[in-house]
Structure formats: structure tokens, C-alpha cells
Design a protein around this motif. Structure first.
Motif: not given
Length: 356
Positions: A232, A236, A241, A243, A291, A309, A311
Motif C-alpha cells: 500500500w 496506493a 482506502t 480494506c 484506511i 483504493c 485492499i
């Protein structure tokens, strides 16, 4: 500015006149369309065309109250017509004077609710996340009770077996594919990386997907989580992001590893109070941390266009789950020319790219 998603919904049923004809014929049609188009665009556009009061039926487990209320506000702004929400939450007063009712499949089974006993009052039923109808006893009973009412099913993932079975939908129409929406500028393209994947040998397959407990043991390992953070940081480019982890413990471990690396991260799950979930989502939307980790609560019904993004730390064999999760990062946003996908699960190799 947002693109005119409703045009795509109407094109799926050919025209507004065809839509009205669909209602008159008591036809049951399933439209496959990206979920951002369905809820905040398509329903808002189709709603004024309905000949009378309608219901938008959602799965209570898949659309929490806090997200239902967001939909209500957007519907009201878009249609300028009253919309009521029927849920288990006390204090919600819905009357027969409202033009649109939003309710849940769970609530439809409550016999004491007079609104659900006055079937003849409603002229149309819209079922969101309609792929869940397949194999569902609740939906089958509801469709049987509403046999004389036109039903429109909406979903981005029409892959469940049995959707075209007797008593379900008569026709499945593709409003637009993900690739078409990207090419037309309704969604952003995705740049995918697959830096690593866990060893899943010995993980059993149950009901078409991986055994949850065994999967958790296979992926919740220090070296795998460390690899997630490392890549990341390399790839990224500090994007907002989301996840997807395998279980709650795995999600917390990912959050802690990011924090150790100096990256702000938070966890969210279905066991949190609604106000706590709302606070986390709002803080993420304001970009107060980078995140946002979860297991599956954000796979459906959640929309934050600034998310650039994803994950994927949760291996899956489910095409439905895969497409739903990827859809969280494809929304257009100012300055967002593409989304980044970091696949640490081997899902791309297993199920292909989301545009396939």
C-alpha cells in the motif's frame, strides 16, 4: 458532476412508455445495473413514472438503518415527492398518503403491520439487491402473495442460480456492464496489482466459498499483513482506502499494522452501534483517516466516491461478492482518474478482472 445514471435504467426497459407497459402487463423484470445507478439514480427516475404508490424492498441485513435514511434523503431531493421508510426502528410513522415506501424483507413477514396487509393499495414492487431472491423462502412467499403486482428486481450481480425460476423473474436485462460504464465515464477504470496471496491448501469449500474459520487461520498471519502495508505504501499513493478482511480479528490486525507504519486506520463492523458506525463512515468521508477496514459490512449499500483504493485481503470464490466489493472504489470523484486494487487474496487469478 454526477452522470445521468437514470438514462441507463430507462434504456434497460427500452423507454418510459415501455416501463409503463411493463407495469400494465404485470411483468416481472430483473435489471442488472451498477448499484450506484440503481438506488440513487434509477429508482429516483423511475419513481415518478409509477402509476400509484410503490414499495422499494431491501434486505434489512444488507442495508442498515443509517444507510436507508441516506437513501431516503436522496430520493426526496431527486423526486420532490414524499418517501416513507418502514423499518423495525420505533418512531417511524409511515402513512398511506406517502408515494413511496421503503421497507425490508424481514418486516414484510410481520403480520401485525397493516401496511403489509393492504397489498391491493400498492401498484408496484421494486426489489433492490434482487439476486438474494434466488433460493429465498421469504421472497418466494412474498412474490406469491403479490402475484398480481408488477415486480422490478435490481442488482449489479445477476449471478445467483434460480432467478429465472418459476415464481421469480421472467426476464433478465443488462442495463450496462461495468466496462461499458467505464467507457462512458460513469465509473472510473481500475488498475489492479496482485502482490501476494495466501496458501489456501487445506481450506475447505462450503456452500461454494471458503470455510470461514479455516480461511481466517490461513490469512491472518503477520507476514501477510505486513506485505499488505508494504505494498500500500508503495502503490496506493496515499489514496482513501477500503480494506476487506476475512474476519473481525483479521481486520483489527490489519488496522494495527497500518498504525504501526504511521498510517491512520480504523475498523468498522456490524456489531457496533449505529451512531458509532455513522461516526466512522462520516470521518472517512471527510478524509480524517486513510484506511477503513471491515469484513463485509461495506460490500453492499455503502458509497463513498472519494475512495480510490481497495485492499482485498479476503479470498473468495463468489463472483457476486467479488463484484460487489470492487464496486466500492469505481465511483467517479474530482481528481480521481482511476482506482487502485491491491489483491492479496488471489481472487483476480481465480475469478478474473472486474471488467471481464
Amino acid at each position: 458532476s454526477l452522470k445521468p445514471y437514470p438514462v441507463l435504467v430507462l434504456s434497460a426497459v427500452k423507454s418510459l412508455a415501455a416501463f409503463k407497459s411493463l407495469v400494465a402487463q404485470h411483468h416481472r423484470q430483473f435489471i442488472s445495473l451498477d448499484d450506484g445507478a440503481r438506488v440513487v439514480g434509477g429508482i429516483s427516475d423511475l419513481h415518478p413514472a409509477l402509476p400509484g404508490p410503490a414499495r422499494l424492498l431491501v434486505d434489512e441485513a444488507r442495508l442498515p438503518d443509517l444507510l436507508v435514511f441516506r437513501i431516503e434523503r436522496r430520493l426526496l431531493r431527486a423526486t420532490r415527492r414524499l418517501a416513507g421508510i418502514i423499518t423495525r426502528r420505533p418512531g417511524i410513522a409511515a402513512t398511506l398518503s406517502l408515494a413511496l415506501f421503503i421497507a425490508t424483507i424481514a418486516l414484510s413477514q410481520l403480520k401485525f403491520n397493516v401496511l403489509w396487509m393492504t397489498i391491493n393499495f400498492f401498484d408496484f414492487l421494486i426489489v433492490d439487491e434482487a439476486h438474494t431472491c434466488a433460493g429465498s423462502k421469504q421472497y418466494r412467499e412474498l412474490f406469491r402473495a403479490w402475484s398480481n403486482v408488477p415486480i422490478l428486481g435490481l442488482s449489479a450481480t445477476p449471478f445467483s442460480k434460480g432467478l429465472g425460476a418459476t415464481g421469480m423473474f421472467e426476464e433478465i436485462v443488462t442495463g450496462a456492464t461495468i466496462e461499458e460504464l467505464i467507457n462512458q465515464g460513469f465509473l472510473v477504470d481500475v488498475e489492479a496489482y496482485a502482490p501476494s496471496e495466501p496458501d489456501l491448501r487445506g481450506v475447505k469449500i462450503v456452500a461454494g466459498d471458503y470455510h470461514e474459520k479455516q480461511l481466517g487461520q490461513a490469512v491472518d498471519k503477520e507476514e501477510l499483513i505486513g506485505d499488505i502495508v508494504t505494498h500500500w505504501l508503495k502503490i496506493a499513493q496515499n489514496r482513501q482506502t477500503v480494506c476487506f478482511a476475512t474476519n473481525i480479528a483479521h481486520s483489527h490486525h490489519i488496522v494495527e499494522e497500518f498504525k504501526k507504519a504511521g498510517v491512520s486506520a480504523r475498523h468498522i463492523d456490524c456489531y457496533m452501534k449505529d451512531e458509532d458506525k455513522e461516526a466512522v463512515l462520516d470521518a472517512f468521508a471527510r478524509q480524517e483517516f486513510k484506511i477503513l477496514s471491515n469484513v463485509s459490512i461495506l460490500a453492499e449499500g455503502w458509497d463513498c466516491a472519494a475512495t480510490g483504493c481497495m485492499i482485498l485481503a479476503r479470498p473468495t470464490r463468489s463472483l457476486i461478492r467479488w463484484i460487489q466489493m470492487v464496486g466500492r472504489v469505481l465511483r467517479p470523484y474530482d481528481g480521481k482518474d482511476k482506482a487502485i486494487l491491491l489483491d492479496h487474496s488471489g481472487t483476480i487469478a481465480r475469478l478474473g478482472f472486474p471488467t471481464d
